[in-house]
Design an enzyme around this catalytic site. Structure first.
Site, PDB file in Angstrom:
ATOM      1  N   LYS A 180      10.621   3.765  -0.253  1.00 17.91           N
ATOM      2  CA  LYS A 180       9.603   4.561   0.448  1.00 17.91           C
ATOM      3  C   LYS A 180       9.177   3.887   1.753  1.00 17.91           C
ATOM      4  O   LYS A 180       8.514   2.861   1.745  1.00 17.91           O
ATOM      5  CB  LYS A 180       8.351   4.766  -0.413  1.00 17.91           C
ATOM      6  CG  LYS A 180       7.426   5.818   0.222  1.00 17.91           C
ATOM      7  CD  LYS A 180       6.000   5.756  -0.241  1.00 17.91           C
ATOM      8  CE  LYS A 180       5.056   5.215   0.795  1.00 17.91           C
ATOM      9  NZ  LYS A 180       4.982   5.908   2.076  1.00 17.91           N
ATOM     10  N   GLU A 253       4.521  -8.949  -0.030  1.00 10.10           N
ATOM     11  CA  GLU A 253       4.367  -9.586   1.284  1.00 10.10           C
ATOM     12  C   GLU A 253       3.179  -8.894   1.931  1.00 10.10           C
ATOM     13  O   GLU A 253       3.261  -7.713   2.280  1.00 10.10           O
ATOM     14  CB  GLU A 253       5.658  -9.418   2.084  1.00 10.10           C
ATOM     15  CG  GLU A 253       5.838 -10.499   3.111  1.00 10.10           C
ATOM     16  CD  GLU A 253       5.283 -10.095   4.453  1.00 10.10           C
ATOM     17  OE1 GLU A 253       4.102 -10.421   4.702  1.00 10.10           O
ATOM     18  OE2 GLU A 253       5.996  -9.460   5.226  1.00 10.10           O
ATOM     19  N   GLU A 388      -8.276  -9.414   8.977  1.00 11.11           N
ATOM     20  CA  GLU A 388      -7.075  -9.070   9.729  1.00 11.11           C
ATOM     21  C   GLU A 388      -7.392  -7.903  10.675  1.00 11.11           C
ATOM     22  O   GLU A 388      -7.784  -6.829  10.218  1.00 11.11           O
ATOM     23  CB  GLU A 388      -5.979  -8.673   8.728  1.00 11.11           C
ATOM     24  CG  GLU A 388      -4.606  -8.605   9.322  1.00 11.11           C
ATOM     25  CD  GLU A 388      -3.533  -8.328   8.269  1.00 11.11           C
ATOM     26  OE1 GLU A 388      -3.816  -7.607   7.298  1.00 11.11           O
ATOM     27  OE2 GLU A 388      -2.414  -8.832   8.436  1.00 11.11           O
TER      28      GLU A 388
HETATM   29  P1  NAP Z   1      -0.763  -0.059   3.442  1.00 12.37           P
HETATM   30  O1  NAP Z   1      -1.748   1.021   3.241  1.00 12.37           O
HETATM   31  O2  NAP Z   1      -0.771  -1.185   2.510  1.00 12.37           O
HETATM   32  O3  NAP Z   1       0.685   0.615   3.498  1.00 12.37           O
HETATM   33  C1  NAP Z   1       1.906  -0.047   3.239  1.00 12.37           C
HETATM   34  C2  NAP Z   1       2.845   0.900   2.509  1.00 12.37           C
HETATM   35  O4  NAP Z   1       2.273   1.269   1.256  1.00 12.37           O
HETATM   36  C3  NAP Z   1       3.085   2.218   3.240  1.00 12.37           C
HETATM   37  O5  NAP Z   1       4.383   2.696   2.956  1.00 12.37           O
HETATM   38  C4  NAP Z   1       2.056   3.118   2.603  1.00 12.37           C
HETATM   39  O6  NAP Z   1       2.378   4.482   2.742  1.00 12.37           O
HETATM   40  C5  NAP Z   1       2.131   2.673   1.163  1.00 12.37           C
HETATM   41  N1  NAP Z   1       0.942   2.946   0.371  1.00 12.37           N
HETATM   42  C6  NAP Z   1      -0.323   3.162   0.790  1.00 12.37           C
HETATM   43  N2  NAP Z   1      -1.133   3.388  -0.258  1.00 12.37           N
HETATM   44  C7  NAP Z   1      -0.364   3.313  -1.369  1.00 12.37           C
HETATM   45  C8  NAP Z   1      -0.620   3.443  -2.758  1.00 12.37           C
HETATM   46  N3  NAP Z   1      -1.840   3.693  -3.215  1.00 12.37           N
HETATM   47  N4  NAP Z   1       0.401   3.299  -3.626  1.00 12.37           N
HETATM   48  C9  NAP Z   1       1.635   3.019  -3.183  1.00 12.37           C
HETATM   49  N5  NAP Z   1       1.943   2.901  -1.872  1.00 12.37           N
HETATM   50  C10 NAP Z   1       0.950   3.027  -0.980  1.00 12.37           C
HETATM   51  O7  NAP Z   1      -0.907  -0.623   4.880  1.00 12.37           O
HETATM   52  P2  NAP Z   1      -1.163   0.253   6.196  1.00 12.37           P
HETATM   53  O8  NAP Z   1      -1.953   1.478   5.949  1.00 12.37           O
HETATM   54  O9  NAP Z   1       0.162   0.447   6.812  1.00 12.37           O
HETATM   55  O10 NAP Z   1      -2.076  -0.726   6.996  1.00 12.37           O
HETATM   56  C11 NAP Z   1      -3.361  -1.095   6.508  1.00 12.37           C
HETATM   57  C12 NAP Z   1      -3.575  -2.536   6.803  1.00 12.37           C
HETATM   58  O11 NAP Z   1      -2.605  -3.331   6.099  1.00 12.37           O
HETATM   59  C13 NAP Z   1      -3.357  -2.859   8.241  1.00 12.37           C
HETATM   60  O12 NAP Z   1      -4.458  -2.599   9.034  1.00 12.37           O
HETATM   61  C14 NAP Z   1      -3.010  -4.307   8.142  1.00 12.37           C
HETATM   62  O13 NAP Z   1      -4.186  -5.059   8.058  1.00 12.37           O
HETATM   63  C15 NAP Z   1      -2.231  -4.417   6.859  1.00 12.37           C
HETATM   64  N6  NAP Z   1      -0.787  -4.402   7.075  1.00 12.37           N
HETATM   65  C16 NAP Z   1      -0.089  -5.523   6.749  1.00 12.37           C
HETATM   66  C17 NAP Z   1       1.286  -5.541   6.909  1.00 12.37           C
HETATM   67  C18 NAP Z   1       2.097  -6.725   6.555  1.00 12.37           C
HETATM   68  O14 NAP Z   1       3.281  -6.767   6.895  1.00 12.37           O
HETATM   69  N7  NAP Z   1       1.564  -7.699   5.869  1.00 12.37           N
HETATM   70  C19 NAP Z   1       1.939  -4.430   7.405  1.00 12.37           C
HETATM   71  C20 NAP Z   1       1.216  -3.287   7.717  1.00 12.37           C
HETATM   72  C21 NAP Z   1      -0.147  -3.297   7.519  1.00 12.37           C
HETATM   73  P3  NAP Z   1       1.832   5.332   3.988  1.00 12.37           P
HETATM   74  O15 NAP Z   1       1.897   4.441   5.186  1.00 12.37           O
HETATM   75  O16 NAP Z   1       2.764   6.473   4.028  1.00 12.37           O
HETATM   76  O17 NAP Z   1       0.439   5.717   3.636  1.00 12.37           O
END
Ligand code: NAP
Ligand code: MG
Length: 495
Positions: A180, A253, A388
């Site tokens: 996904k 990660e 972050e």
């Molecule tokens: P996220 O919400 O953790 O999303 C990461 C992945 O998980 C995406 O594919 C997302 O799908 C999916 N996801 C979201 N909610 C889920 C759930 N309840 N069950 C299963 N999968 C789920 O992160 P984000 O929205 O992209 O960003 C939020 C914050 O996370 C950022 O502001 C940043 O602080 C952090 N972040 C960290 C990293 C890293 O590499 N460590 C990368 C990105 C973001 P959708 O995107 O389709 O909703």
């Protein structure tokens, strides 16, 4: 900003080697963050679709899991060759869907991904079990087996590279995959499936697009044998809980708030580039971003003069322009979140040294563009130093000596990356050893080649990717214990 390639207007799900609509016909739209323009519709997978993808993986597994290391290694090499032939297309798709500059997608994201497939083609050929004589006459044979069907979820900041980090070792291991991507940036992985899907037997690779709250949740709770996740610590924790309920492994990660430290003896050119690599690369949307910039008090004034000048010169612009150094943030929501952190910082007593606003020159006002930003007068206890921000906003904190630096750097719930700039090798090693993080760069930052382990301490995650050891995280360990003796053990004598 005209679009230089033909995208499909709608992208379907890739399940069991077939492209198909979501079972209820649902779709989502993906946008270009640089212009706000619609790029394409993508399917919103239903629970039925996710279950169908897992079932396709289960059906493919018995045959796929018996393929030889030579066969899978060759498939990985073939995939790398096809990706290489399509580098320009993939870099452009990634830049359009994510807003990151083409100079990064064409020199980092796509080439590093291609190399990842080649790296695991090699790692796989050298993967060996062991045979050890234990306990006198017992020969212990250790073999590696594929795990089964794995669920993989990646975020929007490096859509293709995070895909490669997960797909290459899983394919190498002989697992089947339900993948996904983030709903914000699904196009490059869908193009991947279009380009190389037929190199793999049907059902080995399945791509289910859609939102985290739907497709992600369905996959998290599906009947899979492992969950691999990159994203926020909050969702990562949920993934770990779901895995615990199923008693399956999870690799995570997650987020970071990494320290990038500059001693007064550092090489000035390496240092100034290092600050920018740390917090401006990929618009600062990097889990291991060098977002806490620690500067030795004796170097502070000179450092600020140099970095302020450097940040002011950074070219923010059309991500498709090869001279652009900083593109668009992923979307308006993230941009507003980042700006709200600048306000939080000011309310805590920090001051803006450079940047701090939207970039609006020319057409930039249409997209989610920000100025490279530094906050000063920051204390490590402030929210802007602990949370972050995930944007091009560095906070500058003074330190006095090695001990002071190590104490402050470790005052964080995270432990993913870190940097130290000095010409004193002993000091570099003492600081690198003292910082509780999975990766410390010395005199550089944000280099992420295959062949070196990457992953987090503390709340930054569990497991290491981009290294041979991740192959084992996609495998089961089988032990066969062979008695070479001719006499019974004697615990149940018959006379
Ligand atoms: P996220 O919400 O953790 O999303 C990461 C992945 O998980 C995406 O594919 C997302 O799908 C999916 N996801 C979201 N909610 C889920 C759930 N309840 N069950 C299963 N999968 C789920 O992160 P984000 O929205 O992209 O960003 C939020 C914050 O996370 C950022 O502001 C940043 O602080 C952090 N972040 C960290 C990293 C890293 O590499 N460590 C990368 C990105 C973001 P959708 O995107 O389709 O909703
Ligand atoms: Mg997009």
């Amino acid at each position: 900003m005209s679009i230089p390639i033909d995208l499909q207007s709608t992208y379907q799900l890739y399940i069991g080697g077939q492209w198909r609509d979501a079972s209820d016909g649902g779709t989502l739209t993906t946008y270009n963050p640089a212009t706000g323009d619609k790029l394409a519709d993508i399917a919103q997978a239903t629970q039925e679709d996710v279950e169908a993808a897992v079932a396709a993986g289960r059906a493919a597994f018995p045959t796929w899991s018996k393929t030889t290391a030579q066969e899978r290694s060759q498939i990985l090499l073939d995939i790398a060759d096809i990706l290489e032939e399509n580098q320009e297309l993939l870099a452009t798709v990634e830049t359009l869907d994510n807003g990151k500059p083409i100079r990064e997608t064409s020199t980092v994201d796509i080439p590093a991904s291609i190399d990842h497939f080649r790296y695991f083609a090699g790692v796989l050929r050298a993967d060996e079990g062991t045979a050890t004589m234990v306990d006198g006459s017992m020969l212990s044979v250790v073999l590696h087996e594929p795990l089964g069907v794995v669920g993989q979820i990646v975020p929007w900041n490096f859509p293709f590279l995070m895909g490669a980090w997960k797909l290459a070792p899983a394919i190498a291991a002989g697992d089947c995959i339900v993948f996904k991507p983030s709903s914000t940036t699904s196009l490059s992985i869908l193009e991947f499936a279009r380009l190389v899907g037929d190199k793999l037997p049907a059902g080995v690779l399945n791509v289910i697009t859609g939102s985290g709250s739907k497709s992600g949740e369905y996959l998290k709770n599906a009947d899979v044998d492992k969950l691999a996740f990159t994203g926020s610590t909050e969702v990562g924790r949920d993934i770990a809980l779901a895995a615990a309920k199923k008693i399956i492994p999870a690799t995570l990660e997650l987020g970071g708030k990494s320290a990038n430290a500059f001693f007064d003896d550092c090489d000035r050119d390496l240092a100034i580039e290092g600050v920018q690599l740390g917090i401006l690369f990929n618009q600062g949307q990097v889990c291991c971003a060098g977002s806490r910039i620690f500067v030795q008090d004796t170097f502070y004034d000179e450092f600020m003069e140099l970095v302020t000048k450097a940040f002011t010169k950074v070219k923010v612009g059309d991500p498709l322009d090869p001279t652009t150094q900083m593109g668009a943030q992923i979307n308006e929501g993230q941009l507003k979140k980042i700006l709200s952190y600048v306000e939080i910082g000011e309310s805590e007593g920090a001051k803006i040294a450079v940047g701090g606003h939207r970039a609006t020159e020319g057409d930039l006002g249409k997209g989610a563009f920000l100025e490279p930003t530094l906050l000063v007068d920051v204390d490590n206890k402030m929210r802007v130093a602990q949370e972050e921000i995930f944007g091009p906003v560095g906070v500058v904190i003074k330190f006095h000596d090695e001990a002071d630096l190590i104490e402050k750097a470790n005052d964080s719930v995270y432990g993913l990356g870190g940097g130290v700039f000095t010409q004193d090798l002993g000091r570099a090693l003492r600081v690198a050893n003292g910082i509780h993080t999975g990766r410390v760069w010395v005199n550089t930052y944000n280099q992420i080649p295959a062949g070196a382990p990457f992953g987090g301490y503390k709340e930054s995650g569990i497991g290491r990717e981009t290294y041979k050891s991740i192959l084992n995280a996609y495998q089961q360990v089988k032990n066969i214990m062979i008695n070479l003796g001719t006499e019974p053990a004697g615990l149940y004598p018959q006379d």
